[in-house]
Motif scaffolding. Structure first.
Motif, mmCIF file in Angstrom:
data_model
loop_
_atom_site.group_PDB
_atom_site.id
_atom_site.type_symbol
_atom_site.label_atom_id
_atom_site.label_comp_id
_atom_site.label_asym_id
_atom_site.label_seq_id
_atom_site.Cartn_x
_atom_site.Cartn_y
_atom_site.Cartn_z
ATOM 1 N N THR A 1 0.829 -1.196 0.000
ATOM 2 C CA THR A 1 0.000 0.000 0.000
ATOM 3 C C THR A 1 0.870 1.256 0.000
ATOM 4 O OG1 THR A 1 -0.144 0.106 2.417
ATOM 5 C CG2 THR A 1 -1.828 -1.184 1.265
ATOM 6 N N LEU A 2 0.248 2.353 -0.401
ATOM 7 C CA LEU A 2 0.886 3.670 -0.364
ATOM 8 C C LEU A 2 -0.187 4.680 -0.002
ATOM 9 C CD1 LEU A 2 3.187 5.707 -0.916
ATOM 10 C CD2 LEU A 2 2.514 5.664 -3.340
ATOM 11 N N GLN A 3 0.082 5.518 0.993
ATOM 12 C CA GLN A 3 -0.859 6.544 1.428
ATOM 13 C C GLN A 3 -0.366 7.913 0.981
ATOM 14 O OE1 GLN A 3 -3.603 5.452 3.499
ATOM 15 N NE2 GLN A 3 -4.558 7.451 3.144
ATOM 16 N N ILE A 4 -1.207 8.634 0.247
ATOM 17 C CA ILE A 4 -0.926 10.013 -0.142
ATOM 18 C C ILE A 4 -2.085 10.863 0.377
ATOM 19 C CG2 ILE A 4 -0.609 11.621 -2.072
ATOM 20 C CD1 ILE A 4 0.555 9.356 -3.684
ATOM 21 N N ASP A 5 -1.845 11.591 1.467
ATOM 22 C CA ASP A 5 -2.911 12.325 2.150
ATOM 23 C C ASP A 5 -4.050 11.354 2.487
ATOM 24 O OD1 ASP A 5 -1.403 14.639 1.999
ATOM 25 O OD2 ASP A 5 -2.348 15.342 0.167
ATOM 26 N N ASP A 6 -5.262 11.658 1.999
ATOM 27 C CA ASP A 6 -6.403 10.786 2.286
ATOM 28 C C ASP A 6 -6.665 9.796 1.156
ATOM 29 O OD1 ASP A 6 -7.186 12.720 0.483
ATOM 30 O OD2 ASP A 6 -9.174 13.022 1.354
ATOM 31 N N ILE A 7 -5.668 9.591 0.327
ATOM 32 C CA ILE A 7 -5.784 8.672 -0.814
ATOM 33 C C ILE A 7 -4.961 7.433 -0.508
ATOM 34 C CG2 ILE A 7 -5.523 8.440 -3.307
ATOM 35 C CD1 ILE A 7 -5.009 11.640 -3.122
ATOM 36 N N LYS A 8 -5.599 6.274 -0.558
ATOM 37 C CA LYS A 8 -4.884 5.018 -0.287
ATOM 38 C C LYS A 8 -4.802 4.188 -1.555
ATOM 39 C CE LYS A 8 -4.757 0.946 2.718
ATOM 40 N NZ LYS A 8 -5.435 0.205 3.825
ATOM 41 N N LEU B 1 -5.720 -0.444 -6.635
ATOM 42 C CA LEU B 1 -6.993 0.013 -6.069
ATOM 43 C C LEU B 1 -6.766 1.358 -5.399
ATOM 44 C CD1 LEU B 1 -10.000 -0.650 -5.368
ATOM 45 C CD2 LEU B 1 -9.127 -1.548 -3.188
ATOM 46 N N ILE B 2 -7.538 2.364 -5.800
ATOM 47 C CA ILE B 2 -7.464 3.696 -5.206
ATOM 48 C C ILE B 2 -8.710 3.902 -4.359
ATOM 49 C CG2 ILE B 2 -7.335 6.176 -5.643
ATOM 50 C CD1 ILE B 2 -6.152 5.498 -8.416
ATOM 51 N N GLN B 3 -8.504 4.190 -3.086
ATOM 52 C CA GLN B 3 -9.612 4.499 -2.186
ATOM 53 C C GLN B 3 -9.542 5.983 -1.830
ATOM 54 O OE1 GLN B 3 -8.365 0.652 0.189
ATOM 55 N NE2 GLN B 3 -10.288 1.414 1.060
ATOM 56 N N TRP B 4 -10.603 6.699 -2.196
ATOM 57 C CA TRP B 4 -10.648 8.133 -1.924
ATOM 58 C C TRP B 4 -12.099 8.593 -1.825
ATOM 59 C CZ3 TRP B 4 -12.729 12.024 -5.110
ATOM 60 C CH2 TRP B 4 -12.552 13.321 -4.621
ATOM 61 N N ASN B 5 -12.407 9.302 -0.741
ATOM 62 C CA ASN B 5 -13.712 9.950 -0.590
ATOM 63 C C ASN B 5 -14.863 8.966 -0.806
ATOM 64 O OD1 ASN B 5 -15.291 12.227 -0.057
ATOM 65 N ND2 ASN B 5 -15.538 12.696 -2.235
ATOM 66 N N ASN B 6 -14.721 7.780 -0.214
ATOM 67 C CA ASN B 6 -15.725 6.712 -0.331
ATOM 68 C C ASN B 6 -15.913 6.208 -1.752
ATOM 69 O OD1 ASN B 6 -16.410 6.691 2.478
ATOM 70 N ND2 ASN B 6 -17.643 8.535 2.156
ATOM 71 N N GLN B 7 -14.946 6.482 -2.609
ATOM 72 C CA GLN B 7 -14.960 5.982 -3.974
ATOM 73 C C GLN B 7 -13.867 4.925 -4.132
ATOM 74 O OE1 GLN B 7 -17.037 7.311 -6.785
ATOM 75 N NE2 GLN B 7 -18.154 7.977 -4.967
ATOM 76 N N LEU B 8 -14.167 3.917 -4.937
ATOM 77 C CA LEU B 8 -13.184 2.881 -5.270
ATOM 78 C C LEU B 8 -12.879 2.965 -6.755
ATOM 79 C CD1 LEU B 8 -14.520 -0.249 -3.324
ATOM 80 C CD2 LEU B 8 -12.773 1.377 -2.598
#
Length: 280
Positions: free
Chosen positions: A3-10, A55-62
């Protein structure tokens, strides 16, 4: 799963399968004594190439970057020719994360070659159906047009099984598409419709150059694939985005790399200063 975390983006790398292609073809005119120092080959001169979606997880979006090799798409002959000895484990990986393929909101397709697009559909009975039934599938208009009407060179990599059952889900763009911090930009090069993906946080930048830089060993702007339809466009795009990325100490992420998920180089591009290695 790395995994990689960029701010609130996983970002999470899933297992989409593997193939093994000729090293000479993957490095074009670069002599083997040079490229083999950076990326090893087997006794058949093939190099290992993952096909692992992000897989990008951001703002309840996949959002899913690419779709892997899928399951049951290859004949025995194709498995031998492409060295495709591992199929997709995307469904299992998503389940482990608490999701299903029906939860994916967007699939971002940098281009639609079979090693990126086979995971979009699966055979059920005698017909193909969408693997991500609720997703919007994003690609450039140029790529989508060629996918459906390939030329004599590209017809072996654009398969009708990969697009006919998902055409109602496809949304195309001309130059750019964006949603929040995620942006797709048309570059051409590897294919006429090829795009890259930019993820921009408040303090960090990630550049996913897809098949104009499929592995960390392709960092040199002149090291382009023999598979590229428009190699000078690949070189031009790499020059532009490597310059931007190096100046900003951006992450560079990979779909095909068997060793690294993402790396940062120093501003001279001589040294890796941060890395996410793929767990074997």
């Amino acid at each position: 799963m790395e995994t990689l975390q960029i701010d609130d983006i996983k970002l999470t790398w899933l297992r989409g399968g593997v193939n093994h292609l000729d090293g000479g073809a993957m490095f074009g005119v670069v002599p083997k004594p040079l490229w083999s120092k950076k990326y090893p080959s087997n006794e058949n001169n093939q190099i290992e190439l993952r096909t692992d979606p992000i897989l990008i997880q951001w703002n309840n979006q996949l959002l899913l970057v690419e779709s892997g090799l899928g399951i049951g798409k290859f004949t025995d002959k194709q498995k031998r020719n492409y060295g495709a000895w591992e199929e997709s484990f995307i469904e299992e990986d998503l389940r482990q994360l608490g999701f299903t393929t029906s939860d994916i909101d967007y699939v971002l397709m940098t281009h639609m070659h079979f090693d990126h697009a086979c995971g979009l559909t699966k055979l059920e009975g005698e017909s193909y159906h969408s693997v991500f039934p609720n997703a919007k599938i994003i690609c450039s208009q140029i790529e989508w047009d060629e996918m459906r009407n390939p030329n004599i060179r590209s017809r072996n990599t654009y398969w009708k099984e990969n697009w006919q059952s998902i055409q109602e889900q496809v949304i195309t763009f001309d130059k750019e598409w964006s949603m929040g911090p995620v942006q797709m930009i048309h570059t051409g090069g590897h294919s006429d419709g090829h795009s890259i993906i930019i993820i921009e946080g408040k303090e960090e930048l990630l550049i996913h150059m897809a098949d104009i830089m499929p592995t960390h060993a392709h960092q040199n702007v002149l090291w382009v694939l023999a598979f590229d339809d428009y190699p000078m466009d690949s070189i031009s795009a790499k020059q532009k985005w490597m310059k931007i990325g190096l100046e900003k100490e951006a992450w560079f992420s990979f779909y095909h790399d068997a060793f690294y998920r993402a790396v940062k180089w120093n501003q001279e591009g001589k040294e890796i200063i941060a890395e996410i290695k793929r767990a074997k």
